[in-house]
Write a protein that holds these residues in place. Structure first.
Motif, PDB file in Angstrom:
ATOM      1  N   GLU A  75       0.816  -1.220   0.000  1.00 17.30           N
ATOM      2  CA  GLU A  75       0.000   0.000   0.000  1.00 17.30           C
ATOM      3  C   GLU A  75       0.847   1.266   0.000  1.00 17.30           C
ATOM      4  OE1 GLU A  75      -3.535   2.241   2.577  1.00 17.30           O
ATOM      5  OE2 GLU A  75      -2.780   0.287   3.228  1.00 17.30           O
ATOM      6  N   PRO A 108      -7.576  -1.945  -1.822  1.00 14.12           N
ATOM      7  CA  PRO A 108      -8.720  -1.025  -1.731  1.00 14.12           C
ATOM      8  C   PRO A 108     -10.054  -1.729  -1.473  1.00 14.12           C
ATOM      9  CG  PRO A 108      -7.355  -0.532  -3.652  1.00 14.12           C
ATOM     10  CD  PRO A 108      -6.931  -1.874  -3.147  1.00 14.12           C
ATOM     11  N   ARG A 158      -9.899  -2.586   2.699  1.00 14.45           N
ATOM     12  CA  ARG A 158      -9.808  -1.512   3.695  1.00 14.45           C
ATOM     13  C   ARG A 158      -9.858  -0.144   3.009  1.00 14.45           C
ATOM     14  NH1 ARG A 158      -4.528  -4.054   3.740  1.00 14.45           N
ATOM     15  NH2 ARG A 158      -2.814  -2.679   3.096  1.00 14.45           N
ATOM     16  N   ASN A 159      -9.977   0.899   3.829  1.00 14.57           N
ATOM     17  CA  ASN A 159      -9.967   2.268   3.326  1.00 14.57           C
ATOM     18  C   ASN A 159      -8.524   2.651   3.013  1.00 14.57           C
ATOM     19  OD1 ASN A 159     -10.701   4.857   2.645  1.00 14.57           O
ATOM     20  ND2 ASN A 159     -10.779   5.578   4.760  1.00 14.57           N
ATOM     21  N   ALA A 160      -8.081   2.316   1.823  1.00 10.83           N
ATOM     22  CA  ALA A 160      -6.671   2.431   1.460  1.00 10.83           C
ATOM     23  C   ALA A 160      -6.294   3.861   1.088  1.00 10.83           C
ATOM     24  CB  ALA A 160      -6.369   1.503   0.285  1.00 10.83           C
ATOM     25  N   ARG A 161      -4.975   4.089   1.066  1.00 11.99           N
ATOM     26  CA  ARG A 161      -4.434   5.403   0.701  1.00 11.99           C
ATOM     27  C   ARG A 161      -4.412   5.618  -0.810  1.00 11.99           C
ATOM     28  NH1 ARG A 161       1.214   5.428   3.624  1.00 11.99           N
ATOM     29  NH2 ARG A 161       1.453   7.187   2.208  1.00 11.99           N
ATOM     30  N   THR A 170      -6.585   4.257  -4.717  1.00 10.46           N
ATOM     31  CA  THR A 170      -7.596   3.432  -5.375  1.00 10.46           C
ATOM     32  C   THR A 170      -7.055   3.058  -6.754  1.00 10.46           C
ATOM     33  OG1 THR A 170      -8.693   5.443  -6.183  1.00 10.46           O
ATOM     34  CG2 THR A 170      -9.583   4.409  -4.182  1.00 10.46           C
TER      35      THR A 170
END
Length: 323
Positions: A76, A104, A107-110, A112
């Motif tokens: 990530e 993505p 989880r609420n990733a940094r 997309t």
């Protein structure tokens, strides 16, 4: 006066056009950063450092590319660094499946997936399960039998939650009822060293990594490969399907960039990377280091990522792998 003004306007326009052409021709006029979202010495890192001189060659003009390892969080951190970079052609990097797709989803990733621009895919490396040569487990069925009779007593290393290594382990659990203990690592090199040092019992990795280890004299045993067919350079390694476990798992590794590159810069990068990947010398080095090449253009690479996104979303809805 009108004639002089017209001449002045024409000269100014020509100067601007010449200036724009010169600027366009100058790319790249400073070093390009290539981000690898995993640690040094891992499979992606090996591919990146091998490919870079060939991309530099085809970019021309003394182009220089610097590999930067940004490992962590299953990829990530590195993928986000690519997505967050200015879309000017001076930051590119490897994007790896399934992680670039699964992170993505889980989880609420940094980042997309739609913030990344897939340029050219290079490698398609199927998953394997590898054990130390002195391990009591000689076959996949040995692992399954132990993990069914004594749940969570076998440790399986991977390159992170949602990685191909992790998902391969989960699919084997799902089909057999076995239960393993998952041990995530920041990169494939750390994962592999842990198995070699017998800190973990199984290394979930990719075929190329295992074959490089064997060729280097490491005392290891590759139990099975998660591909549709046996690979020609490892004809003695059975597929999981042959062993009664009907699933496949692999890692696409290709070059991506932040979305929004200028069209001319993107075109130049795609052309250089494509020529680099098809260069006979690079392809020879790839064979020598057991890297299964599968070169896909931007369109095919994008289609494949979208297809995987749909498949993994369906898989996530059925059994979320992040708990």
């Amino acid at each position: 006066m009108k004639a002089r003004r017209l001449l002045s306007t024409l000269l100014t326009s020509c100067a601007l056009l010449l200036g724009a052409s010169a600027a366009q021709a100058a790319y790249p006029d400073k070093p390009i950063t290539m981000i690898v979202a995993y640690g040094a010495g891992g499979s992606t890192d090996v591919t990146a450092r091998m490919l870079v001189p060939f991309i530099e060659k085809y970019l021309g003009g003394g182009a220089r590319i610097v590999v930067m390892n940004r490992g962590g969080a299953g990829g990530e951190i590195g993928f986000a660094a690519i997505a967050d970079a200015p879309p000017d052609g001076y930051t590119i990097g490897f994007i790896n499946t399934p992680n670039v797709v699964t992170i993505p989803i889980e989880r609420n990733a940094r980042f997309t997936l739609d913030r990344l621009d897939p340029l050219v895919n290079i490698v398609d490396d199927p998953g394997v399960m590898t054990v130390h040569g002195d391990s009591p487990y000689k076959t996949v069925e040995d692992l399954v039998a132990q993990a069914k009779a004594n749940p969570n007593t076998i440790t399986v290393g991977s390159t992170g939650v949602g990685s191909d290594d992790h998902l391969g382990m989960l699919l084997l659990q799902r089909q057999t009822g076995a239960r393993f203990t998952h041990v995530p690592f920041p990169g494939s090199a750390e994962n592999y060293r842990s198995m070699l040092g017998r800190h973990t019992q199984v290394c979930g990795q990719n075929l190329g990594e295992g074959l490089r280890g064997k060729a280097g004299g490491d005392n290891i045993r590759i139990l099975g490969v998660m591909s549709k067919e046996r690979w020609s350079m490892a004809p003695d390694v059975p597929t999981f399907k042959e062993l009664g476990h009907d699933f496949t798992m692999a890692s696409l590794r290709g070059i991506g960039a932040p979305k929004g590159l200028p069209a001319d810069v993107r075109s130049k990068l795609v052309e250089a990377v494509t020529k680099a990947a098809n260069d006979p010398e690079f392809q020879s080095k790839a064979r020598d280091t057991f890297q299964p090449l599968r070169i896909l253009d931007s369109e095919a690479f994008t289609v494949e990522l979208k297809q995987l996104d749909g498949e993994y979303r369906a898989l996530w809805s059925e059994f979320p792998w992040l708990k």
